[in-house]
Design a protein around this motif. Structure first.
Motif, PDB file in Angstrom:
ATOM      1  N   ASN A 301       0.917  -1.189   0.102  1.00 56.87           N
ATOM      2  CA  ASN A 301      -0.098   0.062   0.067  1.00 56.87           C
ATOM      3  C   ASN A 301       0.939   1.122  -0.083  1.00 56.87           C
ATOM      4  O   ASN A 301       2.117   1.226   0.466  1.00 56.87           O
ATOM      5  N   SER A 302       0.336   2.357  -0.650  1.00 51.91           N
ATOM      6  CA  SER A 302       0.735   3.660  -0.406  1.00 51.91           C
ATOM      7  C   SER A 302      -0.047   4.471   0.399  1.00 51.91           C
ATOM      8  O   SER A 302      -1.295   4.229   0.672  1.00 51.91           O
ATOM      9  N   SER A 303       0.378   5.774   0.893  1.00 49.10           N
ATOM     10  CA  SER A 303      -0.328   6.814   1.445  1.00 49.10           C
ATOM     11  C   SER A 303      -0.532   8.060   0.742  1.00 49.10           C
ATOM     12  O   SER A 303      -0.063   8.439  -0.304  1.00 49.10           O
ATOM     13  N   LEU A 304      -1.756   8.638   1.475  1.00 52.53           N
ATOM     14  CA  LEU A 304      -1.914  10.191   0.662  1.00 52.53           C
ATOM     15  C   LEU A 304      -2.489  11.112   1.603  1.00 52.53           C
ATOM     16  O   LEU A 304      -3.062  10.521   2.612  1.00 52.53           O
ATOM     17  N   TYR A 360      -0.803  15.107  -1.610  1.00 50.72           N
ATOM     18  CA  TYR A 360       0.351  14.773  -1.051  1.00 50.72           C
ATOM     19  C   TYR A 360       0.645  13.191  -1.087  1.00 50.72           C
ATOM     20  O   TYR A 360      -0.120  12.626  -0.195  1.00 50.72           O
ATOM     21  N   LYS A 361       1.428  12.892  -1.698  1.00 49.82           N
ATOM     22  CA  LYS A 361       1.788  11.327  -1.683  1.00 49.82           C
ATOM     23  C   LYS A 361       2.904  10.683  -1.141  1.00 49.82           C
ATOM     24  O   LYS A 361       3.971  11.328  -0.910  1.00 49.82           O
ATOM     25  N   SER A 362       2.926   9.620  -0.453  1.00 51.55           N
ATOM     26  CA  SER A 362       3.976   9.045   0.173  1.00 51.55           C
ATOM     27  C   SER A 362       5.087   8.661  -0.843  1.00 51.55           C
ATOM     28  O   SER A 362       6.217   8.371  -0.422  1.00 51.55           O
ATOM     29  N   ARG A 369       7.782  13.763   6.622  1.00 54.55           N
ATOM     30  CA  ARG A 369       7.757  15.006   7.502  1.00 54.55           C
ATOM     31  C   ARG A 369       6.044  15.457   7.423  1.00 54.55           C
ATOM     32  O   ARG A 369       5.674  15.785   8.556  1.00 54.55           O
ATOM     33  N   LEU A 370       5.661  15.360   6.187  1.00 56.14           N
ATOM     34  CA  LEU A 370       4.184  15.936   6.230  1.00 56.14           C
ATOM     35  C   LEU A 370       3.231  15.261   7.161  1.00 56.14           C
ATOM     36  O   LEU A 370       2.249  15.580   7.793  1.00 56.14           O
ATOM     37  N   VAL A 371       3.456  13.780   7.103  1.00 52.52           N
ATOM     38  CA  VAL A 371       2.347  13.071   7.930  1.00 52.52           C
ATOM     39  C   VAL A 371       2.399  13.151   9.319  1.00 52.52           C
ATOM     40  O   VAL A 371       1.424  12.880   9.832  1.00 52.52           O
ATOM     41  N   ARG A 372       3.493  13.906   9.886  1.00 54.62           N
ATOM     42  CA  ARG A 372       3.385  14.121  11.296  1.00 54.62           C
ATOM     43  C   ARG A 372       3.023  15.350  11.470  1.00 54.62           C
ATOM     44  O   ARG A 372       2.821  16.037  12.884  1.00 54.62           O
ATOM     45  N   MET A 373       2.448  16.392  10.577  1.00 53.06           N
ATOM     46  CA  MET A 373       2.148  17.641  10.705  1.00 53.06           C
ATOM     47  C   MET A 373       0.367  17.759  11.267  1.00 53.06           C
ATOM     48  O   MET A 373      -0.330  16.966  11.013  1.00 53.06           O
ATOM     49  N   THR A 374       0.318  18.671  11.890  1.00 50.03           N
ATOM     50  CA  THR A 374      -1.001  18.888  12.246  1.00 50.03           C
ATOM     51  C   THR A 374      -1.910  19.557  11.045  1.00 50.03           C
ATOM     52  O   THR A 374      -1.391  19.996   9.875  1.00 50.03           O
ATOM     53  N   GLU A 375      -3.342  19.809  11.077  1.00 53.94           N
ATOM     54  CA  GLU A 375      -4.026  20.086  10.051  1.00 53.94           C
ATOM     55  C   GLU A 375      -3.550  21.499   9.754  1.00 53.94           C
ATOM     56  O   GLU A 375      -3.556  21.962   8.603  1.00 53.94           O
ATOM     57  N   TYR A 399     -12.108  24.251   4.692  1.00 58.81           N
ATOM     58  CA  TYR A 399     -11.272  23.307   4.188  1.00 58.81           C
ATOM     59  C   TYR A 399     -11.404  21.825   4.987  1.00 58.81           C
ATOM     60  O   TYR A 399     -12.207  21.766   5.696  1.00 58.81           O
ATOM     61  N   ASN A 400     -10.722  21.025   4.297  1.00 62.99           N
ATOM     62  CA  ASN A 400     -11.039  19.690   4.878  1.00 62.99           C
ATOM     63  C   ASN A 400      -9.501  18.960   4.644  1.00 62.99           C
ATOM     64  O   ASN A 400      -8.908  19.029   3.456  1.00 62.99           O
ATOM     65  N   VAL A 401      -8.949  18.412   5.585  1.00 64.15           N
ATOM     66  CA  VAL A 401      -7.811  17.650   5.550  1.00 64.15           C
ATOM     67  C   VAL A 401      -7.924  16.125   5.833  1.00 64.15           C
ATOM     68  O   VAL A 401      -8.381  15.807   6.927  1.00 64.15           O
ATOM     69  N   ARG A 402      -7.768  15.300   4.941  1.00 63.47           N
ATOM     70  CA  ARG A 402      -7.997  13.858   5.145  1.00 63.47           C
ATOM     71  C   ARG A 402      -6.648  12.964   4.947  1.00 63.47           C
ATOM     72  O   ARG A 402      -6.077  13.360   3.863  1.00 63.47           O
ATOM     73  N   LYS A 403      -6.067  12.152   5.773  1.00 62.21           N
ATOM     74  CA  LYS A 403      -4.946  11.281   5.714  1.00 62.21           C
ATOM     75  C   LYS A 403      -5.343   9.827   5.460  1.00 62.21           C
ATOM     76  O   LYS A 403      -6.163   9.301   6.378  1.00 62.21           O
TER      77      LYS A 403
END
Length: 469
Positions: A301-304, A360-362, A369-375, A399-403
């Motif tokens: 899998n990858s992340s987004l 923003y993709k893995s 760095r991004l995945v540890r950031m707050t919204e 806005y909407n942020v989804r990991k």
């Protein structure tokens, strides 16, 4: 009464349950259909979010019109009148500090004509000459099991692939072209090469297949993609299916010719047949089978991260003919891509105010760095990407942020063989249990619908053969 448990209430599982319900009269037994979903809502990667006058698809945002096996389902659910299509427009690639248009007459950045190749501003004259190799070099060694990257580079040249094709294709399939097989991405390319002697000529001869909708390639619904989920849920409940939301399946054990499911609320369910329409890692954790683990472990899998931002700015501020851009790997932007949603989908912004979606993709080093950031921190990154790419500034009014962590299938070179082995061993060890969904058979919504229906057909055929009850 025979019970079928569908574990996973995304589009795959709901399509499977609906197909079972619709065709249950074809078998002689009364069927009980139970859909079990761990989340509090159905839909999985289909999720529509509304904020003020903006409509945001936090997961999948459309259906590819070319794969219209979903068309019959849409009409059956009474959603035909709600269908909307994307506005046509130009897509860009951000490279060398500017937006350069992807040429017209392309498929995933692959030229469908020599004119399209000639007009590209993304590729040098030398790169265009190199791409002409496709016209006179026969395919003598490549098969569908080879990587799509090596195949395209061999015939179209490294520069065209690197600067024009890879940004598009890698974005769609969430992986490096050197790791993706032709079979799991664009199998028709090798068929065209073998039949017509040229990838470009083959695409040109089949242009109607890709351009027959007049540039309209995607469809959605006026109320958002969740209309498809709501329609399936409504029909299932009307037909007597049971839907259990907010209940995780914690254990699945084969018990003779049946299966015992233990749910998080303490209840148990006995089923004759089971469809696992959940991500492969969730299926692996549920089965706890060391024999199957070897194959499960080979699936990747990858992340987004998806960031929507709505502004109190008219979307007329965007380039007049554009609907979004992809960032090349040479771009200084952090994002992989940006859809100008209010331009591409008019129904998403009631006042035609600017709504954009950044991805923003893995696959990028920055992702760790991004995945540890707050919204809020992610919004600042997205705003800087907007400033650098479009020269726009200002704070979003919505806005909407989804990991999506480890939830995007990555079809590497061994994927088809791994799936074949996994399905074979699952059938042997768990008769009546079927794997379905994008982890195995395709990432698009039509692919998922077909996967769910295929699992349902296998169950109906199994019942018809007189499988143990």
């Amino acid at each position: 009464m025979r019970t079928t448990a569908v574990i996973g209430g995304g589009i795959t599982g709901l399509s499977a349950a609906y197909h079972l319900q619709k065709n249950r009269n074809a078998v002689q037994e009364e069927l009980r259909i139970v859909v079990i979903e761990a989340a509090g809502t159905l839909g999985g990667k289909i999720s529509t979010h509304q904020d003020g006058g903006f409509l945001m698809e936090t997961g999948a945002d459309s259906i590819v019109t070319r794969k219209m096996n979903a068309g019959g389902l849409i009409e059956e659910l009474g959603l035909g009148g709600e269908v909307v299509y994307n506005a046509t427009g130009r897509s860009y690639i951000h490279v060398d500090g500017e937006l350069k248009p992807i040429p017209d007459d392309t498929v995933f950045g692959i030229p469908m004509s020599l004119e399209s190749l000639a007009k590209s501003t993304l590729v040098s004259a030398e790169g265009k000459v190199e791409a002409l190799r496709d016209w006179y070099t026969p395919n003598e060694t490549f098969t569908k099991n080879d990587t799509v990257g090596s195949f395209l580079e061999h015939f179209l040249g490294k520069e065209l692939v690197d600067k024009q094709i890879a940004p598009v294709l890698s974005g769609v399939y969430s992986g490096d072209l050197a790791d993706l097989t032709i079979a799991s991405t664009l199998p028709y390319l090798i068929e065209y090469k073998n039949e017509y002697g040229s990838i470009i000529r083959g695409l040109s001869e089949n242009k109607a297949k890709f351009k027959g909708t007049g540039g309209v390639k995607f469809m959605s619904f006026s109320g958002g993609m969740s209309a498809l989920i709501d329609g399936l849920e409504r029909r299932l409940l009307e037909g007597g299916a049971e839907i259990r939301k907010g209940v995780r399946t914690e254990r699945l054990v084969r018990d003779g010719d049946r299966y015992r499911l233990t749910l998080a609320d303490g209840s148990e369910l006995e089923a004759h047949d089971v469809i696992l329409s959940i991500p492969h890692d969730a299926a692996q954790a549920l089965l706890r089978d060391e024999v199957l683990d070897a194959d499960f472990d080979r699936l990747k899998n990858s992340s987004l991260i998806s960031v929507y931002m709505g502004f109190d700015i008219p979307d007329a501020r965007l380039p007049a003919d554009g609907t979004g851009f992809i960032a090349s790997r040479h771009s200084e932007l952090v994002c992989n891509a940006c859809t100008w949603t209010s331009r591409k989908w008019e129904h998403t912004s009631a006042g035609r105010q600017l709504l954009v979606r950044l991805f923003y993709k893995s696959s990028k080093p920055d992702y760790e760095r991004l995945v540890r950031m707050t919204e809020q921190e992610l919004l600042e990154v997205a705003l800087e990407d907007m400033r650098m790419s479009l020269g726009l500034s200002g704070q979003p009014v919505a806005y909407n942020v989804r990991k999506w962590e480890e939830s995007m299938p990555n079809y590497h070179t061994r994927h088809p063989a791994v799936v074949k082995s996994l399905v074979s061993q699952t059938a042997e060890r768990y008769p009546g249990l079927f794997l379905a969904g994008c982890s195995y058979y395709g990432v698009g919504i039509p692919d998922c619908i077909e996967s769910g229906e295929a699992a349902a057909r296998q169950i109906l055929e199994r019942i018809g053969r007189g499988a143990a009850v």
